[in-house]
Structure formats: structure tokens, C-alpha cells
Design a protein around this motif. Sequence first.
Motif, PDB file in Angstrom:
ATOM      1  N   THR A   1      35.145  30.692  43.699  1.00 38.45           N
ATOM      2  CA  THR A   1      35.172  31.995  43.443  1.00 38.45           C
ATOM      3  C   THR A   1      36.041  32.749  42.739  1.00 38.45           C
ATOM      4  N   PRO A   2      35.427  32.721  41.849  1.00 38.84           N
ATOM      5  CA  PRO A   2      36.169  33.128  40.551  1.00 38.84           C
ATOM      6  C   PRO A   2      37.344  35.251  41.299  1.00 38.84           C
ATOM      7  N   VAL A   3      38.621  34.467  40.431  1.00 43.09           N
ATOM      8  CA  VAL A   3      39.266  36.083  40.525  1.00 43.09           C
ATOM      9  C   VAL A   3      39.749  36.518  39.301  1.00 43.09           C
ATOM     10  N   LEU A   4      39.869  38.089  39.512  1.00 42.20           N
ATOM     11  CA  LEU A   4      39.616  38.439  38.613  1.00 42.20           C
ATOM     12  C   LEU A   4      40.651  39.517  38.732  1.00 42.20           C
ATOM     13  N   VAL A   5      42.391  39.324  37.885  1.00 40.17           N
ATOM     14  CA  VAL A   5      43.182  40.024  38.251  1.00 40.17           C
ATOM     15  C   VAL A   5      43.204  41.367  36.984  1.00 40.17           C
ATOM     16  N   ILE A   6      43.639  42.911  37.894  1.00 38.75           N
ATOM     17  CA  ILE A   6      43.367  43.771  36.665  1.00 38.75           C
ATOM     18  C   ILE A   6      44.405  44.401  37.097  1.00 38.75           C
ATOM     19  N   SER A   7      45.538  44.936  35.382  1.00 40.09           N
ATOM     20  CA  SER A   7      46.618  45.227  36.190  1.00 40.09           C
ATOM     21  C   SER A   7      47.376  45.578  35.220  1.00 40.09           C
ATOM     22  N   GLY A   8      48.054  47.721  35.305  1.00 37.31           N
ATOM     23  CA  GLY A   8      48.505  47.720  33.911  1.00 37.31           C
ATOM     24  C   GLY A   8      50.132  47.239  33.277  1.00 37.31           C
TER      25      GLY A   8
ATOM     26  N   PHE B   1      47.776  33.703  36.499  1.00 41.01           N
ATOM     27  CA  PHE B   1      47.159  32.647  36.375  1.00 41.01           C
ATOM     28  C   PHE B   1      47.901  31.614  37.571  1.00 41.01           C
ATOM     29  N   ALA B   2      49.018  31.849  37.473  1.00 41.71           N
ATOM     30  CA  ALA B   2      50.090  30.114  38.453  1.00 41.71           C
ATOM     31  C   ALA B   2      49.204  30.756  40.179  1.00 41.71           C
ATOM     32  N   ALA B   3      49.218  31.694  40.050  1.00 43.95           N
ATOM     33  CA  ALA B   3      49.181  32.530  41.717  1.00 43.95           C
ATOM     34  C   ALA B   3      47.198  31.912  41.495  1.00 43.95           C
ATOM     35  N   GLY B   4      46.164  31.898  40.803  1.00 44.22           N
ATOM     36  CA  GLY B   4      45.009  31.299  40.491  1.00 44.22           C
ATOM     37  C   GLY B   4      44.472  32.725  40.063  1.00 44.22           C
ATOM     38  N   ALA B   5      44.401  33.025  39.756  1.00 47.89           N
ATOM     39  CA  ALA B   5      43.462  34.274  38.984  1.00 47.89           C
ATOM     40  C   ALA B   5      42.596  33.065  37.859  1.00 47.89           C
ATOM     41  N   ASP B   6      41.301  33.670  38.242  1.00 48.97           N
ATOM     42  CA  ASP B   6      40.870  33.036  36.764  1.00 48.97           C
ATOM     43  C   ASP B   6      40.610  34.270  34.908  1.00 48.97           C
ATOM     44  N   ALA B   7      41.038  35.591  35.539  1.00 46.30           N
ATOM     45  CA  ALA B   7      40.945  35.976  34.392  1.00 46.30           C
ATOM     46  C   ALA B   7      41.936  37.430  34.772  1.00 46.30           C
ATOM     47  N   TYR B   8      42.408  37.864  33.571  1.00 47.83           N
ATOM     48  CA  TYR B   8      43.198  39.483  33.618  1.00 47.83           C
ATOM     49  C   TYR B   8      42.400  40.104  32.544  1.00 47.83           C
ATOM     50  N   LEU B   9      43.399  41.612  33.214  1.00 48.83           N
ATOM     51  CA  LEU B   9      42.275  42.482  32.356  1.00 48.83           C
ATOM     52  C   LEU B   9      43.239  43.309  32.402  1.00 48.83           C
ATOM     53  N   VAL B  10      44.271  43.964  31.811  1.00 51.20           N
ATOM     54  CA  VAL B  10      44.956  45.248  31.303  1.00 51.20           C
ATOM     55  C   VAL B  10      44.493  46.120  31.725  1.00 51.20           C
ATOM     56  N   LYS B  11      45.056  47.396  32.462  1.00 45.06           N
ATOM     57  CA  LYS B  11      44.383  49.061  32.472  1.00 45.06           C
ATOM     58  C   LYS B  11      45.158  49.250  31.199  1.00 45.06           C
ATOM     59  N   PRO B  12      44.490  50.345  30.672  1.00 41.80           N
ATOM     60  CA  PRO B  12      43.648  50.833  30.817  1.00 41.80           C
ATOM     61  C   PRO B  12      42.455  49.992  30.281  1.00 41.80           C
ATOM     62  N   PHE B  13      41.177  49.529  30.792  1.00 43.91           N
ATOM     63  CA  PHE B  13      40.355  49.078  29.996  1.00 43.91           C
ATOM     64  C   PHE B  13      39.037  49.851  29.676  1.00 43.91           C
ATOM     65  N   GLY B  14      38.106  49.619  29.294  1.00 38.38           N
ATOM     66  CA  GLY B  14      36.876  50.161  29.075  1.00 38.38           C
ATOM     67  C   GLY B  14      35.993  49.535  30.149  1.00 38.38           C
ATOM     68  N   TRP B  15      34.351  50.345  30.337  1.00 40.12           N
ATOM     69  CA  TRP B  15      33.951  49.696  31.750  1.00 40.12           C
ATOM     70  C   TRP B  15      32.955  48.743  30.934  1.00 40.12           C
ATOM     71  N   ALA B  16      32.481  48.098  29.242  1.00 38.58           N
ATOM     72  CA  ALA B  16      32.186  47.588  28.733  1.00 38.58           C
ATOM     73  C   ALA B  16      32.962  45.903  28.651  1.00 38.58           C
ATOM     74  N   GLU B  17      34.445  46.258  28.910  1.00 38.83           N
ATOM     75  CA  GLU B  17      35.271  44.573  29.197  1.00 38.83           C
ATOM     76  C   GLU B  17      35.371  44.254  29.780  1.00 38.83           C
ATOM     77  N   LEU B  18      34.994  45.536  30.919  1.00 37.67           N
ATOM     78  CA  LEU B  18      35.063  44.901  33.075  1.00 37.67           C
ATOM     79  C   LEU B  18      33.881  44.088  32.528  1.00 37.67           C
ATOM     80  N   LEU B  19      32.726  45.008  32.516  1.00 33.77           N
ATOM     81  CA  LEU B  19      31.655  44.096  32.376  1.00 33.77           C
ATOM     82  C   LEU B  19      31.146  42.555  31.939  1.00 33.77           C
TER      83      LEU B  19
END
Length: 175
Positions: free
Chosen positions: A92-99, A110-128
Motif C-alpha cells: 500500500t503506497p503512503v503519501l506524506v503531506i507536510s509543511g 522516505f526512510a520511514a516508508g513513504a512512497d511520495a512527499y507533498l509539501v503544504k500548501p499544495f494545489g488540488w491538481a498536484e494532489l490528484l
Amino acid sequence: MTMATPAPRVSEKDTPARRRGVLVVDDNATLRELLVRGLRWEGFEACGAEDALHAIVLLDGFRPDLIVTDVQMPGMSGLEFAGIVRERDTATPVLVISGRDAESDKAAAFAAGADAYLVKPFGWAELLHRVQTLLGPAASAEMSPRGQERRSPFMTSPAIASADQTPAAPGSAAR
């Protein structure tokens, strides 16, 4: 002697597709609810958990295709939660979101097991885009066509704000 009639053949086109499930874990209730509602609006089965401990309980009955988790939460952090998810389930992929946007924060995720990282604030299109990438090509086909911008209807801005700046729902005053 009567012969049994064979069962009719059922193709994948004849069976309804299972909606892809997303678990959103964030202690910010407004952001969590916006993400859950937006993902549902886009055609996903989505549910939210207010922290990592509640998410672990939810995982006993809900098998998501993707987990979206914040990093800073009371009790167990999102990174600790990602590590537990990885111990139980490597697929199961894990997407981490963080400021936090430092390379060291991303590397820790990534070392903890995340597959992707998204920095807040982010756009809806970027999340999708991240969701589609993590779930594969089938996710794009399953999403409902909601317009060119791919924005959720209840967002007043294309960016999903950090915890300091929560997006307002239609009809409410922005903070």
C-alpha cells in the motif's frame, strides 16, 4: 440424468469496478475533511482518521489502496505511522503531506516508508496527480470527469493551505 447448466461467463466489463480506497490521516479536522470530501467527489472511497492510532484501528476493517498522512500529529507521528504500515503491508503506497520542505524531512519520510512527499500548501491538481501516480493508470480511468481544472467544488482556492491557513468552504468567510 440432468446435467448442471454452466454458470454464465462474467467479464470485467460486466462487473462494477471497485472504487479505490484512500485513508487520510491528519489531526487538522478541516484539512482532513476537505481531502476526504474532495477524494470522494473525484470518485474514490475515502475515510479519515484524526491521528495515527485511530488510523491503525481503521486499518483492521478498511483496506485502502493508498494512505495519505500528515507528519506532525499528537501521539504518534506520521512517520512512525508510515513505519508501522510498512511492517504490516509493503504494497500500500503512503503519501506524506507536510509543511516542512527541507531535504532532511523528505529523506526521513522516505526512510520511514513513504512512497511520495507533498509539501503544504499544495494545489488540488498536484494532489490528484500524486494519487494517480501512486495508484497507477487505473486510478485515472476511475476518477470522475469534473472539469478541466480538476478542482474540488468546495474549495475557494486551487491551493490547499497549510495548517496555519485553512481553506474556506463556499458560503463561509475565509480565515
